[in-house]
Write a protein that holds these residues in place. Structure first.
Motif, mmCIF file in Angstrom:
data_model
loop_
_atom_site.group_PDB
_atom_site.id
_atom_site.type_symbol
_atom_site.label_atom_id
_atom_site.label_comp_id
_atom_site.label_asym_id
_atom_site.label_seq_id
_atom_site.Cartn_x
_atom_site.Cartn_y
_atom_site.Cartn_z
ATOM 1 N N ASP A 2 0.831 -1.213 0.000
ATOM 2 C CA ASP A 2 0.000 0.000 0.000
ATOM 3 C C ASP A 2 0.858 1.253 0.000
ATOM 4 O O ASP A 2 0.527 2.249 -0.655
ATOM 5 N N ALA A 3 1.958 1.220 0.758
ATOM 6 C CA ALA A 3 2.819 2.389 0.899
ATOM 7 C C ALA A 3 4.269 1.991 0.619
ATOM 8 O O ALA A 3 5.084 1.873 1.541
ATOM 9 N N PRO A 4 4.603 1.764 -0.637
ATOM 10 C CA PRO A 4 5.972 1.352 -0.971
ATOM 11 C C PRO A 4 6.957 2.489 -0.759
ATOM 12 O O PRO A 4 6.585 3.670 -0.736
ATOM 13 N N SER A 5 8.192 2.123 -0.599
ATOM 14 C CA SER A 5 9.248 3.126 -0.539
ATOM 15 C C SER A 5 9.186 4.024 -1.772
ATOM 16 O O SER A 5 8.970 3.542 -2.890
ATOM 17 N N PRO A 6 9.364 5.330 -1.618
ATOM 18 C CA PRO A 6 9.392 6.213 -2.790
ATOM 19 C C PRO A 6 10.458 5.803 -3.803
ATOM 20 O O PRO A 6 10.248 5.941 -5.009
ATOM 21 N N TYR A 7 11.602 5.298 -3.306
ATOM 22 C CA TYR A 7 12.644 4.827 -4.231
ATOM 23 C C TYR A 7 12.152 3.629 -5.037
ATOM 24 O O TYR A 7 12.369 3.549 -6.253
ATOM 25 N N LEU A 8 11.504 2.695 -4.363
ATOM 26 C CA LEU A 8 10.990 1.520 -5.057
ATOM 27 C C LEU A 8 9.942 1.916 -6.087
ATOM 28 O O LEU A 8 9.962 1.435 -7.234
ATOM 29 N N LEU A 9 9.037 2.788 -5.698
ATOM 30 C CA LEU A 9 7.966 3.198 -6.605
ATOM 31 C C LEU A 9 8.536 3.866 -7.854
ATOM 32 O O LEU A 9 8.163 3.525 -8.986
ATOM 33 N N GLU A 10 9.466 4.788 -7.653
ATOM 34 C CA GLU A 10 10.024 5.509 -8.795
ATOM 35 C C GLU A 10 10.869 4.595 -9.675
ATOM 36 O O GLU A 10 10.748 4.608 -10.908
ATOM 37 N N CYS A 11 11.721 3.788 -9.061
ATOM 38 C CA CYS A 11 12.612 2.924 -9.835
ATOM 39 C C CYS A 11 11.822 1.880 -10.615
ATOM 40 O O CYS A 11 12.137 1.577 -11.772
ATOM 41 N N LEU A 12 10.787 1.333 -10.006
ATOM 42 C CA LEU A 12 9.992 0.318 -10.688
ATOM 43 C C LEU A 12 9.210 0.930 -11.851
ATOM 44 O O LEU A 12 9.060 0.304 -12.905
ATOM 45 N N ARG A 13 8.719 2.142 -11.678
ATOM 46 C CA ARG A 13 8.061 2.823 -12.801
ATOM 47 C C ARG A 13 9.037 2.997 -13.963
ATOM 48 O O ARG A 13 8.689 2.796 -15.138
ATOM 49 N N LEU A 14 10.264 3.379 -13.649
ATOM 50 C CA LEU A 14 11.280 3.507 -14.689
ATOM 51 C C LEU A 14 11.532 2.161 -15.365
ATOM 52 O O LEU A 14 11.625 2.079 -16.598
ATOM 53 N N ALA A 15 11.647 1.109 -14.561
ATOM 54 C CA ALA A 15 11.930 -0.219 -15.105
ATOM 55 C C ALA A 15 10.851 -0.670 -16.083
ATOM 56 O O ALA A 15 11.149 -1.224 -17.152
ATOM 57 N N VAL A 16 9.605 -0.435 -15.721
ATOM 58 C CA VAL A 16 8.500 -0.800 -16.615
ATOM 59 C C VAL A 16 8.584 0.004 -17.910
ATOM 60 O O VAL A 16 8.352 -0.532 -19.008
ATOM 61 N N GLY A 17 8.961 1.262 -17.802
ATOM 62 C CA GLY A 17 9.123 2.079 -18.995
ATOM 63 C C GLY A 17 10.264 1.607 -19.879
ATOM 64 O O GLY A 17 10.153 1.573 -21.112
ATOM 65 N N TYR A 18 11.385 1.215 -19.261
ATOM 66 C CA TYR A 18 12.525 0.725 -20.032
ATOM 67 C C TYR A 18 12.199 -0.606 -20.708
ATOM 68 O O TYR A 18 12.703 -0.888 -21.804
ATOM 69 N N LYS A 19 11.393 -1.410 -20.063
ATOM 70 C CA LYS A 19 10.971 -2.676 -20.670
ATOM 71 C C LYS A 19 10.278 -2.413 -22.001
ATOM 72 O O LYS A 19 10.545 -3.079 -23.010
ATOM 73 N N GLN A 20 9.420 -1.417 -22.008
ATOM 74 C CA GLN A 20 8.718 -1.066 -23.238
ATOM 75 C C GLN A 20 9.661 -0.410 -24.241
ATOM 76 O O GLN A 20 9.636 -0.731 -25.435
ATOM 77 N N ALA A 21 10.525 0.492 -23.762
ATOM 78 C CA ALA A 21 11.427 1.222 -24.654
ATOM 79 C C ALA A 21 12.423 0.308 -25.348
ATOM 80 O O ALA A 21 12.881 0.603 -26.461
ATOM 81 N N THR A 22 12.796 -0.804 -24.705
ATOM 82 C CA THR A 22 13.783 -1.729 -25.276
ATOM 83 C C THR A 22 13.131 -2.923 -25.965
ATOM 84 O O THR A 22 13.810 -3.892 -26.290
#
Length: 300
Positions: free
Chosen positions: A84-104
Motif C-alpha cells: 500500500d505504501a511502498p518506498s518512494p525509491y521503489l515506486l520511482e525505480c519500478l516505474r522507470l523499469a517498466v518504462g525501459y521494458k517497453q522502450a527496449t
C-alpha cells in the motif's frame, strides 16, 4: 547522431571497467547492492561523501530483492505481492523499469528474478537449467504485470528484480546530492558496471576509463556516466559456450549475443540518465547491431 545521442562501443573485450584520475582525493569504500562502491571527492567536501554514502545505502535496502529488513522495499513486495505504501525509491525505480521494458522492446525486463536466480545457481555448479524449467519460468514472466494503482501490485507469479538498473538509479540520486551541495569534482564507482564522473578537480585533466585485460584501450572522460554489461564476471563456459546471469527475456537463453556492451554518455539534465544507461546496456547484450543503433541512436 545528434549531440544528445549516446556515445557507445560494443563487443569490447574487457573483464572489468575501471576509472582513475590524477590528484588527491577523499574517499569512502563500502558495500551496497551486493557489490563494492567507492566515492571519491576532489574538493575536500566530506559532507558530500557522507550524504551520498547514506543515500546509496538507503536505496540499496529498498531495491535489493534479498534485503529483508525494508518492509516497504522490493523483498517485501515480492513476498506480499502488494504494498500500500511502498518506498518512494521503489515506486520511482519500478516505474522507470517498466518504462525501459517497453522502450527496449522487452530486451530489458524486471520480471526475471526467479529465472535469473535459478540460472545463476545452475551455472555456478557447472550445469544448465532444464529447458522445461526455463519455459515454465519464462511463461510466468510473460504473464506477469505490475500495477501502480493504490501502491504497487504484482499481478502474476513472477518476482521482480531491479538489479539491472538499481545502481544506475542510485547514481542518479547521488548526482542530485552532489549538485545540491555544490560539489562538482567527484567520482562514484559502483562495482564494475556503473560509474558516475564529475570533474577531476584539476584544470585540463580528465578521468581515464581503462580495460583491465586490454591496457591499450583508454577513454578520457569527465562529467559523464558509464554503464557496462558483461558475461565475464558472472559467466562460465559450459559445453563450449559462455553462459551468464544475463537472460534474454524473449526466449530465456543465458547465452548472450555479445560478450560486453559499454555505454558512455555525457552528463545531461535527464534525472534518470544512469538508470537508463544500465537498462540499455543490458538490453543491447541480446540485440544485433541494427537494433542497438535504433535503441541508442534514438536516445534523447
Amino acid at each position: 547522431m545528434r549531440k544528445t545521442t549516446l556515445e557507445f562501443a560494443v563487443l569490447l573485450p574487457l573483464l572489468l571497467l575501471s576509472g582513475c584520475s590524477q590528484g588527491k582525493a577523499l574517499s569512502e569504500s563500502f558495500f551496497a547492492f551486493d557489490t563494492a562502491f567507492e566515492i571519491r571527492v576532489y574538493d575536500g567536501n566530506k559532507q558530500a561523501i557522507e550524504q551520498v554514502k547514506d543515500l546509496l545505502l538507503d536505496i540499496s535496502g529498498d531495491l535489493n530483492a534479498h534485503a529483508m529488513e525494508a518492509e516497504d522495499g522490493l523483498f517485501a513486495l515480492n513476498r506480499d505481492r502488494h504494498l500500500d505504501a511502498p518506498s518512494p525509491y521503489l515506486l520511482e525505480c519500478l516505474r522507470l523499469a517498466v518504462g525501459y521494458k517497453q522502450a527496449t522492446s522487452n530486451y530489458y525486463s524486471p520480471l526475471l528474478f526467479d529465472l535469473s536466480t535459478l540460472s545463476k545457481q545452475a551455472i555456478a555448479n557447472g550445469q544448465l537449467l532444464d529447458e522445461a524449467i526455463v519455459e515454465e519460468e519464462l511463461a510466468k514472466s510473460n504473464s506477469t504485470t505490475v500495477s501502480f494503482e493504490d501502491g504497487i501490485s504484482i499481478e502474476g507469479e513472477a518476482s521482480l528484480d531491479l538489479g539491472g538498473i538499481a545502481k544506475g538509479y542510485a547514481l542518479d540520486k547521488a548526482k542530485a546530492v552532489f549538485d545540491t551541495l555544490g560539489c562538482s569534482a567527484y567520482m562514484v564507482y559502483a562495482g564494475s558496471s556503473s560509474l558516475l564522473f564529475g570533474d577531476t578537480g584539476e584544470a585540463g585533466k580528465s578521468f581515464t576509463l581503462s580495460l583491465r585485460d586490454y591496457p591499450d584501450y583508454k577513454l578520457q572522460t569527465k562529467r559523464s556516466s558509464a554503464s557496462v554489461s558483461s558475461v565475464f564476471e558472472q559467466g562460465k563456459i559450459i559445453d563450449g559456450k559462455m553462459h551468464s546471469h544475463i537472460i534474454d527475456p524473449h526466449d530465456g537463453s543465458d547465452v548472450s549475443d555479445h560478450s560486453l556492451v559499454l555505454v558512455v554518455s555525457p552528463e545531461s539534465d535527464e534525472p534518470d540518465l544512469n538508470a537508463r544507461l544500465d537498462a540499455y546496456s543490458t538490453a543491447a547484450m541480446n540485440m544485433d547491431e541494427r537494433q542497438m543503433e535504433e535503441l541508442l541512436g534514438g536516445y534523447s
